[in-house]
Design an enzyme around this catalytic site. Sequence first.
Site, PDB file in Angstrom:
ATOM      1  N   ALA A 234       0.830  -1.209   0.000  1.00 52.59           N
ATOM      2  CA  ALA A 234       0.000   0.000   0.000  1.00 52.59           C
ATOM      3  C   ALA A 234       0.863   1.258   0.000  1.00 52.59           C
ATOM      4  CB  ALA A 234      -0.890  -0.007   1.229  1.00 52.59           C
ATOM      5  N   HIS A 235       2.154   1.059   0.219  1.00 48.78           N
ATOM      6  CA  HIS A 235       3.050   2.209   0.359  1.00 48.78           C
ATOM      7  C   HIS A 235       4.211   2.129  -0.616  1.00 48.78           C
ATOM      8  CE1 HIS A 235       0.940   2.227   4.205  1.00 48.78           C
ATOM      9  NE2 HIS A 235       1.202   3.517   4.237  1.00 48.78           N
ATOM     10  N   TRP A 236       4.685   3.288  -1.006  1.00 53.73           N
ATOM     11  CA  TRP A 236       5.887   3.437  -1.825  1.00 53.73           C
ATOM     12  C   TRP A 236       7.071   3.442  -0.876  1.00 53.73           C
ATOM     13  CZ3 TRP A 236       8.195   3.394  -6.311  1.00 53.73           C
ATOM     14  CH2 TRP A 236       9.216   4.266  -6.630  1.00 53.73           C
TER      15      TRP A 236
END
Length: 308
Positions: A234-236
């Site tokens: 869900a995150h970079w």
Amino acid sequence: MQRLLIDTDPGVDDALALLMAYAHPETKVEALTVTAGNVGIEHTLRNALNLVELVGADTPVFAGARDPLVRPAEDAAFVHGNDGFGDIGLPSPTRAAEPEHAALAMVRLAQRYPGELTFVMLGPLTNLALALAIDPDLPKRVPRLVVMGGAVNGRGNVSRATSEFNVHFDPEAAAVVFEAWPQFELVDWEATLAHGIPFAELAGWLGADTDRARFYDAISRKTRDWMRRIRDLAHWHAADGLAMAVVLDPDAAELWETRAARIELDGGLTRGMTVVDWAERMGWRPQCRILMRYRLDRFADLIRAALR
Ligand code: BDR
Ligand code: CA
């Protein structure tokens, strides 16, 4: 004014870190030294030159290590694209690399600016290990070394479960640096995982109407897709970006732990692991300042400024 020598293997997250450095008003990038890593040196060098052109800088770029010191290693083209910049068909850069080898440039520039340079290591540590072999007194002239590398609790990101890419690519070089450098800052893969940027937020910043945002949107597209779809994240996670944030805005670091850390070279299962003496039982010199917590809002500010 902070003077940086940045050693890099661009690489999508390297590119973000470089844009952050070029956008920072109190910072001068004195040199880029390039290594193989994420992809082969022919690509990482070309990418570094392209990026310097994009930002309109005149930074000298030096080509360095083509291979790790001892054993061949696999690249990370499946994350960064075959050309390391997302395979978007960037034109060839018009400028060329300097004739001097990266390791020699490190030694020379440290002599030219004694006590002034920060060395920022965003790739495998081969060039710095070579520079240390040429000039063992290098740490006396370089007051600050920041390394992106390692996985301090053994939660790695390569085929060897316990290892992080930069150390795994050239463990012998990492061992040389970890043993020779008296004190350095380490931004590891686990800190990277703990400081992810939500994809939706990043997408907003990448939509800015600027050359840098358009460029970064294009070169990072494949990697973002890979993270989202294949890794289901869900995150970079911008490892090199976080390391650069520490370089540019160290006051936003909220927690450090200083410990001894060494590199495993022989372990059948654990070659390339970063071994940290958390309980201080080994009697080793605690040379490594490990980043534990960094202000996400300040990290985000630096990324936004880089894309403007
Ligand atoms: C590191 O490995 C590379 O793939 C990235 O550019 C970063 O430097 C993260 O483990
Ligand atoms: Ca890198």
